[in-house]
Design a protein around this motif. Structure first.
Motif, PDB file in Angstrom:
ATOM      1  N   ALA A 268       0.544  -1.712  -0.212  1.00  0.00           N
ATOM      2  CA  ALA A 268       0.056   0.233   0.286  1.00  0.00           C
ATOM      3  C   ALA A 268       0.394   1.457   0.084  1.00  0.00           C
ATOM      4  N   GLY A 269       0.760   1.900  -1.353  1.00  0.00           N
ATOM      5  CA  GLY A 269       1.794   3.396  -1.173  1.00  0.00           C
ATOM      6  C   GLY A 269       1.578   4.298  -0.079  1.00  0.00           C
ATOM      7  N   THR A 270       2.220   5.279   0.217  1.00  0.00           N
ATOM      8  CA  THR A 270       2.180   5.968   0.858  1.00  0.00           C
ATOM      9  C   THR A 270       1.002   6.899   1.214  1.00  0.00           C
ATOM     10  N   GLY A 271       0.111   6.889   2.127  1.00  0.00           N
ATOM     11  CA  GLY A 271      -1.423   7.876   1.629  1.00  0.00           C
ATOM     12  C   GLY A 271      -2.081   7.348   1.798  1.00  0.00           C
ATOM     13  N   THR A 272      -1.894   5.979   1.159  1.00  0.00           N
ATOM     14  CA  THR A 272      -3.330   4.893   1.898  1.00  0.00           C
ATOM     15  C   THR A 272      -4.107   5.162   2.714  1.00  0.00           C
ATOM     16  N   GLY A 273      -3.615   5.364   3.823  1.00  0.00           N
ATOM     17  CA  GLY A 273      -4.541   4.827   5.210  1.00  0.00           C
ATOM     18  C   GLY A 273      -4.383   3.547   5.159  1.00  0.00           C
ATOM     19  N   LYS A 274      -3.035   2.588   5.040  1.00  0.00           N
ATOM     20  CA  LYS A 274      -3.231   1.463   5.893  1.00  0.00           C
ATOM     21  C   LYS A 274      -3.281   0.761   7.168  1.00  0.00           C
ATOM     22  N   THR A 275      -3.437   1.266   8.348  1.00  0.00           N
ATOM     23  CA  THR A 275      -3.516   0.816   9.330  1.00  0.00           C
ATOM     24  C   THR A 275      -5.795   0.854   9.382  1.00  0.00           C
ATOM     25  N   LEU A 276      -6.141   2.194   8.769  1.00  0.00           N
ATOM     26  CA  LEU A 276      -7.508   1.777   8.864  1.00  0.00           C
ATOM     27  C   LEU A 276      -8.327   0.766   8.231  1.00  0.00           C
ATOM     28  N   ALA A 277      -7.746   0.951   6.725  1.00  0.00           N
ATOM     29  CA  ALA A 277      -7.955  -0.150   6.217  1.00  0.00           C
ATOM     30  C   ALA A 277      -8.182  -1.804   6.429  1.00  0.00           C
ATOM     31  N   TYR A 278      -6.594  -2.507   6.950  1.00  0.00           N
ATOM     32  CA  TYR A 278      -6.725  -3.943   7.417  1.00  0.00           C
ATOM     33  C   TYR A 278      -7.595  -3.710   9.095  1.00  0.00           C
ATOM     34  N   LEU A 279      -7.551  -2.310   9.771  1.00  0.00           N
ATOM     35  CA  LEU A 279      -8.435  -2.403  10.924  1.00  0.00           C
ATOM     36  C   LEU A 279      -9.978  -2.820  10.290  1.00  0.00           C
ATOM     37  N   LEU A 280     -10.586  -2.213   9.695  1.00  0.00           N
ATOM     38  CA  LEU A 280     -12.196  -2.345   9.273  1.00  0.00           C
ATOM     39  C   LEU A 280     -11.776  -3.650   8.887  1.00  0.00           C
ATOM     40  N   ALA A 281     -11.118  -4.222   7.442  1.00  0.00           N
ATOM     41  CA  ALA A 281     -11.731  -5.371   7.158  1.00  0.00           C
ATOM     42  C   ALA A 281     -11.201  -6.707   8.142  1.00  0.00           C
ATOM     43  N   ALA A 282     -10.487  -6.241   8.811  1.00  0.00           N
ATOM     44  CA  ALA A 282     -10.325  -7.776   9.864  1.00  0.00           C
ATOM     45  C   ALA A 282     -10.422  -8.068  10.920  1.00  0.00           C
ATOM     46  N   LEU A 283     -10.751  -6.585  11.508  1.00  0.00           N
ATOM     47  CA  LEU A 283     -11.755  -6.859  12.968  1.00  0.00           C
ATOM     48  C   LEU A 283     -13.292  -7.560  13.058  1.00  0.00           C
ATOM     49  N   PRO A 284     -14.115  -6.990  12.295  1.00  0.00           N
ATOM     50  CA  PRO A 284     -15.084  -7.639  11.736  1.00  0.00           C
ATOM     51  C   PRO A 284     -15.231  -9.246  11.852  1.00  0.00           C
ATOM     52  N   VAL A 285     -14.064  -9.265  10.781  1.00  0.00           N
ATOM     53  CA  VAL A 285     -14.452 -11.228  10.675  1.00  0.00           C
ATOM     54  C   VAL A 285     -13.565 -12.271  12.015  1.00  0.00           C
ATOM     55  N   ALA A 286     -12.819 -10.615  12.508  1.00  0.00           N
ATOM     56  CA  ALA A 286     -12.069 -11.338  14.033  1.00  0.00           C
ATOM     57  C   ALA A 286     -13.506 -11.508  15.125  1.00  0.00           C
ATOM     58  N   ILE A 287     -14.182 -10.964  15.126  1.00  0.00           N
ATOM     59  CA  ILE A 287     -15.216 -11.116  15.825  1.00  0.00           C
ATOM     60  C   ILE A 287     -15.798 -11.458  15.918  1.00  0.00           C
ATOM     61  N   GLU A 288     -16.462 -11.620  14.114  1.00  0.00           N
ATOM     62  CA  GLU A 288     -17.727 -12.758  13.733  1.00  0.00           C
ATOM     63  C   GLU A 288     -17.702 -14.094  13.974  1.00  0.00           C
ATOM     64  N   LYS A 289     -16.166 -14.336  14.363  1.00  0.00           N
ATOM     65  CA  LYS A 289     -15.211 -15.904  13.773  1.00  0.00           C
ATOM     66  C   LYS A 289     -14.848 -16.784  15.394  1.00  0.00           C
ATOM     67  N   GLU A 290     -14.666 -14.967  16.079  1.00  0.00           N
ATOM     68  CA  GLU A 290     -14.473 -15.328  17.602  1.00  0.00           C
ATOM     69  C   GLU A 290     -13.027 -15.673  17.132  1.00  0.00           C
ATOM     70  N   LYS A 291     -11.843 -15.069  16.884  1.00  0.00           N
ATOM     71  CA  LYS A 291     -10.500 -15.389  16.624  1.00  0.00           C
ATOM     72  C   LYS A 291      -9.986 -13.991  17.333  1.00  0.00           C
ATOM     73  N   LYS A 292      -8.854 -13.513  17.192  1.00  0.00           N
ATOM     74  CA  LYS A 292      -8.098 -12.602  17.902  1.00  0.00           C
ATOM     75  C   LYS A 292      -7.550 -11.766  17.144  1.00  0.00           C
TER      76      LYS A 292
END
Length: 697
Positions: free
Chosen positions: A62-86
């Motif tokens: 992800a090139g500079t300025g993509t906002g990658k931290t927000l992107a991977y948190l928003l993509a992975a956190l709902p999946v983790a909570i739904e699947k009861e993963k960390k």
């Protein structure tokens, strides 16, 4: 396939963030979210929760300025909570870890409608041990005669510090985390206050309920998101996974700064033993066992092995005493000696093999003794020793057991002989400081960690994301894939930066009269800097060697005294603070930095409008692991420069250029003072891998 509800939840959370944080929707950010969510959504589990397919690993540059931290948190956190993963977010640097913990996660938690908790995971060595603090204070007060096999008793000058830390921890002003202390604490002081896993008696400890480390572990168990670093993740995986961090099959990993993962793993698997250092601790152990037997006697269960321990120690010491003159002769005047193809001379190898049998007997004795001492701390267990003896001796014997284990493992790697056709192990000797003198360290390391990562991580985790602004080398993921052992089912995506580089910045490949291999190069660099550097602006000058940085500093210190800040002469954080302070005051400021200033430093706007890269950041040619990899590639008719050296330099060069444009309103120039970019054929490959700045001559 991601189910409809999860997909809609991710999209809704993204809209919430964009609105609440006043952000512009970015195409690259949306693409990154979609790719990660799609990859994690492809994972299926059977009724017992076991993963039944090979999916769930997304690799996203992800090139500079993509906002990658927000992107991977928003993509992975709902999946983790739904699947009861960390969701475990791992970084390579403290700076990014602090940004995620102190800024990104708190902002996200306040912004989105999906509740979640987060916690920081650190190794035991970063936390206060109340038992050791208590013992140190008792020793200083004369109430306890501490067993000290290391001749490093707490000093009277530290009493005030130790008492202050106890008060802060007891009152709740401090949580026991070394990194959260307002003042610096020396390693020599901290060593009296923290425990290794071998020193720790866990639930048998009288302070267990108030233990800083286990309190942090408890908070981690309640968290949906855990922030750690690559070193801790690798250490946990090497212990089988789930020892400190959640088990891999219960975890979705995000490796931010993922281009460091292979190097971190190589360092983690490297084993070494200093000849004089080993001799010193074995002599301390011999003295300690004599003291222990005198104080506690020999229990029936250890009668044979403990009575043989002194002779085992002497046998190992005898071999070490023969190793020392041999390695001294081998080294001569060299600082480092690498063994070709990883093959150690047979006379040295045999001496090391001679240590293994007596060391193994000693190891078994220490292991059993440590277990007996541990049990004697528990009033519910049948005791072999009095509690006073157990409290006095468990920690020092635990340390000695750990040292014996480390030496045993190092000998296994140093003495091993690889099967024909197998990847070699790099083995080398090096001179290192030791007290007021020096030691010779014997080192062994695998030249690749792909198999270990494939076995311990990729094939076991529920899902994973590897991301960074620089995952490709010369526009290819090949180097990353080979080094980290990423499986064939991983998905790859490049997300371009939203920045309009041709409008925001210019790239100037400078053709000096000489190239970096010439003796004239230093003079040419200094002449160019004297002519081209604007002392009224924010400038970052990056060097590949400390020697060249210091030589250039000596030349300019008197003329640039009010503007110059140099790495190695001030702490990194203090350099950044002073630099920003000067720019904010309308003054100029110039930073001379090395590799750590070429990555992870965020100086947006006027803080840096000119980045100067003195030369192409090729790896140090005498690195024994890189030399061993090159040797192995050459033996197979391959080109190590094109496959190893150049791609690695490309990544470092892209990182260095990334210091200029940090936001959409930044502007400036990058100057690279290495004529090889223009005079050598590989220069075009390097230039083509850089962001598309406007090119000037």
């Amino acid at each position: 396939m991601l189910n409809k509800e999860t997909k809609e939840r991710i999209q809704a959370l993204y809209r919430e963030c964009i609105k609440a944080l006043g952000l512009k929707p970015r195409l690259g950010q949306r693409v990154m979210i979609a790719e990660i969510a799609k990859s994690l959504g492809a994972v299926h589990e059977d009724e017992k929760g076991a993963r039944d397919n090979q999916a769930g690993i997304a690799v996203v540059e992800a090139g500079t300025g993509t906002g990658k931290t927000l992107a991977y948190l928003l993509a992975a956190l709902p999946v983790a909570i739904e699947k009861e993963k960390k969701l475990l977010v791992s970084t390579a640097t403290v700076a990014l870890q602090e940004q995620i913990l102190d800024k990104d996660l708190p902002n996200l938690k306040k912004t989105i409608s999906m509740p979640f908790n987060f916690a920081l995971a650190k190794g035991r060595g970063r936390y206060l041990c109340l038992l050791k603090l208590d013992k140190a204070l008792q020793h200083l007060s004369g109430l306890l005669s501490t067993v000290d096999l290391f001749e490093q008793s707490p000093e009277e000058k530290d009493r005030e510090l130790f008492e202050g830390l106890l008060m802060k921890y007891g009152s709740g002003q401090w949580d026991g985390d070394r990194d959260r202390l307002p003042e610096e604490i020396e390693d020599s002081q901290w060593s009296h206050l923290t425990a290794t896993h071998r020193e720790c008696s866990n639930r048998r400890c009288p302070h267990f309920q108030n233990c800083a480390f286990y309190k942090a572990r408890s908070a981690m168990e309640e968290a949906d998101v855990i922030v750690a670093n690559h070193d801790l993740v690798l250490a946990d995986l090497s212990l089988g996974g789930g020892a400190v961090l959640p088990a891999p099959d219960k975890t979705i990993y995000v490796f931010d700064e993922g281009h460091h993962l292979a190097d971190k793993a190589l360092n983690h698997f490297r084993l070494e033993a200093g000849v004089r250092a080993q001799r010193q601790w074995l002599q301390q152990l011999e003295k300690g066992i004599e003291q222990f037997v005198s104080a506690a006697g020999i229990p029936h269960g250890l009668m044979h092995s403990l009575s043989e321990a002194p002779q085992n120690i002497r046998d190992v010491l005898q071999a070490i005493n023969l190793v020392w003159p041999l390695v001294m002769d081998m080294m001569g005047d060299q600082e480092k000696l690498r063994f070709e193809d990883g093959v150690m001379p047979e006379n040295l190898r045999q001496l090391l093999i001679n240590m293994k049998s007596p060391l193994q007997s000693l190891l078994m004795c220490l292991d059993k003794l440590n277990d007996m001492l541990q049990k004697s701390l528990d009033p519910k267990e049948d005791s072999d020793f009095t509690r006073d003896v157990a409290e006095a001796w468990q920690a020092p014997m635990g340390i000695m057991l750990a040292r014996a284990e480390q030496l045993s493992e190092a000998l296994s790697w140093l003495c091993a002989q690889e099967a024909e056709g197998a990847l070699p192990v790099a083995r080398w000797l090096s001179k290192v400081p030791f007290g007021d003198s020096w030691d010779i360290r014997m080192s062994a390391s695998p030249i690749a960690v792909a198999d270990q990562l494939r076995k311990n991580l990729w094939s076991r985790c529920y899902g994973a994301v590897v991301t960074s602004a620089t995952l490709t080398a010369l526009n290819s993921f090949g180097k990353l894939s080979w080094e980290t052992g990423l499986p064939e089912w991983a998905t790859y995506e490049r997300v371009m930066s939203p920045f309009n580089y041709p409008e925001l910045g210019e790239l100037q490949p400078v053709s000096l009269a000489s190239d970096p291999k010439s003796d004239q190069f230093q003079g040419d660099v200094e002449a160019w800097l004297k002519k081209e550097i604007d002392l009224s602006r924010g400038t970052l000058i990056l060097f590949s060697s400390r020697a060249q940085l210091e030589a250039t500093r000596d030349t300019f210190l008197s003329d640039w005294y009010d503007q110059l800040l140099c790495q190695g002469f001030l702490p990194k954080a203090e350099i950044v603070r002073r630099h920003k302070e000067r720019i904010d005051a309308g003054q100029g400021s110039i930073i001379f930095g090395l590799a750590s200033f070429a990555e992870g430093i965020d100086l947006p706007g006027n803080y840096v409008t000119h980045v100067v890269i003195v030369k192409i950041p090729f790896a140090v040619p005498d690195d024994p692991i890189q030399a061993a990899i090159s040797e192995w590639l050459e033996s197979r008719g391959r080109n190590p420069f094109m496959e190893l050296t150049l791609p690695a330099a490309s990544i470092r060069l892209v990182q260095a250029c990334g210091r200029l444009i940090r936001t959409e309103s930044d502007h400036g120039r990058i100057s690279i003072l290495d004529k090889r970019l223009l005079s050598h054929r590989y220069g075009k490959l390097l230039l083509d891998s850089l962001p598309p700045f406007r090119r000037i001559s």
